[in-house]
Design a protein around this motif. Structure first.
Motif, PDB file in Angstrom:
ATOM      1  N   VAL A  32      -0.139  -8.672  -9.459  1.00  0.00           N
ATOM      2  CA  VAL A  32       0.848  -7.438  -9.307  1.00  0.00           C
ATOM      3  C   VAL A  32       0.626  -6.929  -7.931  1.00  0.00           C
ATOM      4  CG1 VAL A  32       1.444  -5.395 -10.283  1.00  0.00           C
ATOM      5  CG2 VAL A  32       0.574  -7.314 -11.792  1.00  0.00           C
ATOM      6  N   ASP A  33       1.771  -6.458  -7.414  1.00  0.00           N
ATOM      7  CA  ASP A  33       1.742  -5.737  -6.296  1.00  0.00           C
ATOM      8  C   ASP A  33       1.806  -4.231  -6.464  1.00  0.00           C
ATOM      9  OD1 ASP A  33       2.815  -4.524  -3.742  1.00  0.00           O
ATOM     10  OD2 ASP A  33       4.493  -6.287  -3.497  1.00  0.00           O
ATOM     11  N   LEU A  34       0.810  -3.638  -5.677  1.00  0.00           N
ATOM     12  CA  LEU A  34       0.612  -2.491  -6.008  1.00  0.00           C
ATOM     13  C   LEU A  34       1.755  -1.549  -5.360  1.00  0.00           C
ATOM     14  CD1 LEU A  34      -3.347  -1.583  -5.562  1.00  0.00           C
ATOM     15  CD2 LEU A  34      -1.897  -2.092  -7.809  1.00  0.00           C
ATOM     16  N   ALA A  35       2.488  -1.845  -4.360  1.00  0.00           N
ATOM     17  CA  ALA A  35       3.381  -1.068  -3.833  1.00  0.00           C
ATOM     18  C   ALA A  35       4.675  -0.841  -4.713  1.00  0.00           C
ATOM     19  CB  ALA A  35       3.610  -1.397  -2.455  1.00  0.00           C
ATOM     20  N   ARG A  68       1.876   3.653  -2.733  1.00  0.00           N
ATOM     21  CA  ARG A  68       0.757   3.123  -3.042  1.00  0.00           C
ATOM     22  C   ARG A  68       0.383   1.809  -1.865  1.00  0.00           C
ATOM     23  NH1 ARG A  68       0.473   6.856  -5.267  1.00  0.00           N
ATOM     24  NH2 ARG A  68       0.330   7.337  -7.245  1.00  0.00           N
ATOM     25  N   ASP A  69      -0.705   1.392  -1.421  1.00  0.00           N
ATOM     26  CA  ASP A  69      -0.996   0.578  -0.551  1.00  0.00           C
ATOM     27  C   ASP A  69      -0.298  -0.799  -0.862  1.00  0.00           C
ATOM     28  OD1 ASP A  69      -2.642   2.321   1.003  1.00  0.00           O
ATOM     29  OD2 ASP A  69      -4.761   1.470   0.311  1.00  0.00           O
ATOM     30  N   PRO A  70       0.128  -1.379   0.471  1.00  0.00           N
ATOM     31  CA  PRO A  70       0.826  -2.765   0.176  1.00  0.00           C
ATOM     32  C   PRO A  70       0.093  -3.989  -0.014  1.00  0.00           C
ATOM     33  CG  PRO A  70       0.823  -2.255   2.505  1.00  0.00           C
ATOM     34  CD  PRO A  70       0.127  -1.048   1.857  1.00  0.00           C
ATOM     35  N   VAL A  71      -1.072  -3.618  -0.895  1.00  0.00           N
ATOM     36  CA  VAL A  71      -2.023  -4.690  -1.297  1.00  0.00           C
ATOM     37  C   VAL A  71      -1.782  -5.477  -2.819  1.00  0.00           C
ATOM     38  CG1 VAL A  71      -3.644  -4.132   0.196  1.00  0.00           C
ATOM     39  CG2 VAL A  71      -3.683  -3.277  -2.079  1.00  0.00           C
ATOM     40  N   ARG A  72      -2.351  -6.367  -3.103  1.00  0.00           N
ATOM     41  CA  ARG A  72      -1.885  -6.789  -4.654  1.00  0.00           C
ATOM     42  C   ARG A  72      -3.274  -6.801  -5.460  1.00  0.00           C
ATOM     43  NH1 ARG A  72       1.848  -9.554  -1.630  1.00  0.00           N
ATOM     44  NH2 ARG A  72       4.104  -9.041  -2.357  1.00  0.00           N
ATOM     45  N   ILE A  73      -3.082  -7.015  -6.600  1.00  0.00           N
ATOM     46  CA  ILE A  73      -4.336  -6.884  -7.511  1.00  0.00           C
ATOM     47  C   ILE A  73      -3.949  -8.529  -8.478  1.00  0.00           C
ATOM     48  CG2 ILE A  73      -3.006  -5.305  -9.014  1.00  0.00           C
ATOM     49  CD1 ILE A  73      -5.498  -4.128 -10.295  1.00  0.00           C
ATOM     50  N   ALA A  74      -5.068  -8.924  -8.588  1.00  0.00           N
ATOM     51  CA  ALA A  74      -4.903 -10.121  -9.640  1.00  0.00           C
ATOM     52  C   ALA A  74      -5.792 -10.030 -10.763  1.00  0.00           C
ATOM     53  CB  ALA A  74      -5.262 -11.497  -8.636  1.00  0.00           C
ATOM     54  N   PHE A  75      -5.177 -10.780 -11.738  1.00  0.00           N
ATOM     55  CA  PHE A  75      -6.043 -10.816 -13.037  1.00  0.00           C
ATOM     56  C   PHE A  75      -6.802 -12.042 -13.576  1.00  0.00           C
ATOM     57  CE2 PHE A  75      -2.809  -7.392 -12.664  1.00  0.00           C
ATOM     58  CZ  PHE A  75      -3.584  -6.214 -13.130  1.00  0.00           C
ATOM     59  N   GLN A 114       5.903  -5.176  -8.944  1.00  0.00           N
ATOM     60  CA  GLN A 114       6.442  -6.801  -9.028  1.00  0.00           C
ATOM     61  C   GLN A 114       5.313  -7.620  -9.480  1.00  0.00           C
ATOM     62  OE1 GLN A 114       7.633  -8.769  -5.823  1.00  0.00           O
ATOM     63  NE2 GLN A 114       9.650  -9.455  -6.735  1.00  0.00           N
ATOM     64  N   ALA A 115       5.317  -8.345 -10.659  1.00  0.00           N
ATOM     65  CA  ALA A 115       4.438  -9.272 -10.960  1.00  0.00           C
ATOM     66  C   ALA A 115       5.052 -10.657 -10.919  1.00  0.00           C
ATOM     67  CB  ALA A 115       4.198  -8.928 -12.455  1.00  0.00           C
ATOM     68  N   ILE A 116       3.646 -11.755 -10.505  1.00  0.00           N
ATOM     69  CA  ILE A 116       4.245 -13.132 -10.607  1.00  0.00           C
ATOM     70  C   ILE A 116       3.076 -13.657 -11.093  1.00  0.00           C
ATOM     71  CG2 ILE A 116       5.679 -13.068  -8.638  1.00  0.00           C
ATOM     72  CD1 ILE A 116       3.315 -14.094  -7.074  1.00  0.00           C
ATOM     73  N   VAL A 117       3.314 -15.204 -11.585  1.00  0.00           N
ATOM     74  CA  VAL A 117       2.029 -15.813 -12.011  1.00  0.00           C
ATOM     75  C   VAL A 117       1.929 -17.095 -11.274  1.00  0.00           C
ATOM     76  CG1 VAL A 117       1.032 -17.165 -13.912  1.00  0.00           C
ATOM     77  CG2 VAL A 117       2.358 -14.998 -14.233  1.00  0.00           C
ATOM     78  N   ASP A 141      -1.860 -18.518   2.042  1.00  0.00           N
ATOM     79  CA  ASP A 141      -0.765 -17.617   2.359  1.00  0.00           C
ATOM     80  C   ASP A 141      -0.905 -16.198   2.619  1.00  0.00           C
ATOM     81  OD1 ASP A 141      -0.618 -17.141  -0.157  1.00  0.00           O
ATOM     82  OD2 ASP A 141       1.164 -18.677  -0.227  1.00  0.00           O
ATOM     83  N   ASP A 142       0.045 -15.545   3.062  1.00  0.00           N
ATOM     84  CA  ASP A 142       0.158 -14.234   3.054  1.00  0.00           C
ATOM     85  C   ASP A 142      -0.178 -13.556   1.570  1.00  0.00           C
ATOM     86  OD1 ASP A 142       0.863 -14.032   5.801  1.00  0.00           O
ATOM     87  OD2 ASP A 142       2.903 -13.383   5.383  1.00  0.00           O
ATOM     88  N   LEU A 143       0.390 -14.132   0.698  1.00  0.00           N
ATOM     89  CA  LEU A 143       0.269 -13.691  -0.724  1.00  0.00           C
ATOM     90  C   LEU A 143      -1.333 -13.703  -1.188  1.00  0.00           C
ATOM     91  CD1 LEU A 143       1.526 -12.849  -3.422  1.00  0.00           C
ATOM     92  CD2 LEU A 143       1.363 -15.421  -3.964  1.00  0.00           C
ATOM     93  N   ALA A 144      -1.957 -14.730  -0.790  1.00  0.00           N
ATOM     94  CA  ALA A 144      -3.280 -15.045  -1.014  1.00  0.00           C
ATOM     95  C   ALA A 144      -4.248 -13.804  -0.418  1.00  0.00           C
ATOM     96  CB  ALA A 144      -3.846 -16.234  -0.739  1.00  0.00           C
ATOM     97  N   ARG A 145      -3.608 -13.750   0.970  1.00  0.00           N
ATOM     98  CA  ARG A 145      -4.605 -12.681   1.931  1.00  0.00           C
ATOM     99  C   ARG A 145      -4.226 -11.281   1.319  1.00  0.00           C
ATOM    100  NH1 ARG A 145      -3.779 -16.371   5.883  1.00  0.00           N
ATOM    101  NH2 ARG A 145      -1.791 -15.626   6.144  1.00  0.00           N
TER     102      ARG A 145
END
Ligand code: D5M
Ligand code: FE
Ligand code: ZN
Length: 484
Positions: free
Chosen positions: A472-475, A228-235, A478-481, A262-266
């Motif tokens: 959550v990292d789609l790749a 999966r693409d190395p992008v993230r999904i936020a909830f 891994q989940a963080i809050v 930062d990188d995470l936000a982007r």
């Protein structure tokens, strides 16, 4: 699918050339493809031609290919944070009730609904080894050996010695089942209207003594989908825009972080919003006193402005909750077109619940009202620990098993609240708590709230955990809050 595509086209205020219709229908995700195409154009054309579609797809393909293999992309790209802005949106509504509701609430509807629930979940249960050779209840009652049977729970009650007794029904008969207090089955969550399997033996008085309870459950752990693409999904959930208690300052902090962070936000490419997106009107007695915006369209307009302030490269999927302007009975359809048209085209509207596919990851999104019923029927659970309630739903393979409680359920021809396909991510909101966890390979998310404690919640001792953003990292899964 054709109907869905055409209604989407007219909702976007454009026309689609017949050749373009056939082309799109020959591909997977016609609606998402068209949405991508429209998003790539400046302004909406009067007619979308086949040539527009093919050209736009070619451009998108080249953009993705160069993002993946461009000269700057290191070999380990897939494991690093991608930039969300470099990835084309990929959102598909796989299943929801929008446009498919048939029920009128007649007695026949109820019978048909429960029959569908029983048969679908029985099919899942029959594939379990422990239940091979399961018998009808009528036949099992005449047996003197170990029996295996399937049924729907008509009633659960506790005896004064702390045992539980279930009444279990199928289409042939019903039987009472004893779950002894000091046995292995004592802790298994069981609620009314759930479909379960039981292994046990009949005693001389016609009572089935249970040795084990078999819920449909998930298959044992599955791996996270590869590639999966190395992008993230936020909830997000329970934004409650329009309420005096909407946390505008916390929202602004989140917006600033998403814009300049930062990188995470982007890396955040997608946002899923799990309902109660506005506070609504007349949802509970004397709500007027707690509203900052007392017009329903005014509330959605304010939300649309808040979402428009987020970075342009974010695709948003929004489902309704019990405060939103759709029928309260679940499954709820997507917000009406009169509301949808207040939002930018990067917002996609789906029903509650919805099975989604986002960047190739299966996301089951449900507002979570049934947690009000589960928390009062499952001993040892609490609003502070929504993950336990979500795990119970997955074990039962049902989002709202209890009929006739606080959760209104529409008796549709099919039971859309059954968890038919196993998701990669399961997200809920409603309880204004937050958490991430995993159950048998499924990432669980409870998506917080952007509303401070209300007087009602104070009275009921509900302590919210607002302004948290699960990511959550789609790749990797891994989940963080992140807190704001
Ligand atoms: O629900 C917000 C929180 O308040 C959630 O934890 C459920 C609880 N709540 C709300 N209404 C009720 C009722 N009628 N009974 C029990 N608990 C309730 P929200 O959907 O945002 O109002
Ligand atoms: Fe809410
Ligand atoms: Zn709610």
């Amino acid at each position: 699918m054709r109907e869905r595509l055409l209604s989407y086209v007219s909702q976007k205020g454009t026309l689609l050339e017949p050749d373009a219709v056939s082309y799109l229908l020959s591909k997977d995700d016609p609606v998402a493809r068209l949405d991508r195409l429209l998003a790539s154009l400046t302004g909406t054309p009067l007619v979308v031609t086949l040539r527009d579609v093919v050209e736009a797809e070619e451009i998108a393909r080249r953009a993705v290919a160069s993002a993946r293999a461009g000269p700057e992309a290191p070999a380990s790209f897939a494991r690093e944070s991608g930039r969300a802005a470099d990835h084309a949106p990929d959102v598909r509504i796989v299943r929801d009730i929008t446009g498919h509701s048939t029920c009128e609430g007649t007695a026949e509807d109820f019978t048909r609904y429960f029959r569908h629930r029983f048969h679908s979940l029985s099919d899942l249960l029959r594939s379990r080894r422990e239940l091979s050779g399961a018998q009808d209840i009528a036949k099992a009652k005449r047996s003197t050996r170990e029996v295996r049977l399937l049924g729907m729970v008509a009633d659960v009650r506790a005896t004064k010695n702390g045992h539980r007794i279930l009444d279990l029904e199928d289409e042939t008969d019903s039987v009472s089942v004893l779950l002894p207090a000091d046995s292995a089955v004592a802790s298994e969550p069981v609620v009314r209207d759930q479909v379960i399997g039981v292994v046990g033996s009949m005693n001389e008085r016609g009572l089935l003594i249970a040795q084990s309870i078999v819920p449909p459950d998930l298959p044992t752990s599955r791996p996270w989908p590869a590639g999966r693409d190395p992008v993230r999904i936020a909830f997000l959930s329970d934004i409650h825009v329009g309420s005096k208690t909407f946390l505008e300052d916390k929202w602004s902090r989140m917006r600033e972080w998403l814009q300049d962070g930062d990188d995470l936000a982007r890396s955040i490419r997608y946002l899923v919003v799990s309902g109660d997106v506005v506070d609504g009107i007349g949802v509970y007695p004397n709500q007027d006193d707690e509203l900052a915006v007392d017009d329903i369209y005014g509330q959605y307009e304010a939300l649309a402005r808040h979402l428009a302030d987020l970075p342009d490269h974010m695709s948003v999927v929004m489902i309704p909750g019990n405060h939103d302007a759709v029928r309260p009975a679940e499954p709820q359809p997507a917000l009406p077109v009169s509301v949808q048209k207040l939002f930018d085209s990067n917002v996609i509207f789906a029903g509650n619940p919805s099975a989604l596919e986002i960047g190739g990851v299966r996301v089951l999104a449900y507002h979570g009202r049934s947690m009000d019923d589960l928390v009062s029927n499952l001993p040892g659970t609490s609003y502070q620990r929504p993950m336990d309630l979500m795990k119970a739903m997955l074990r039962m393979r049902h989002l709202a098993p209890i009929y006739g409680g606080k959760t209104p359920i529409a008796p549709e021809a099919e039971d859309h609240l059954i968890i038919q396909e196993v998701p990669d991510i399961f997200v809920t909101g409603h309880v204004h708590s937050v958490g991430v966890d995993r159950y048998r390979g499924v990432v669980l998310v409870n998506a917080s709230t952007w509303q401070a404690q209300t007087p009602y919640q104070k009275m009921r001792n509900i302590e919210p955990m607002p302004a948290r953003l699960p990511i959550v990292d789609l790749a990797t899964g891994q989940a963080i809050v992140r807190s704001f």
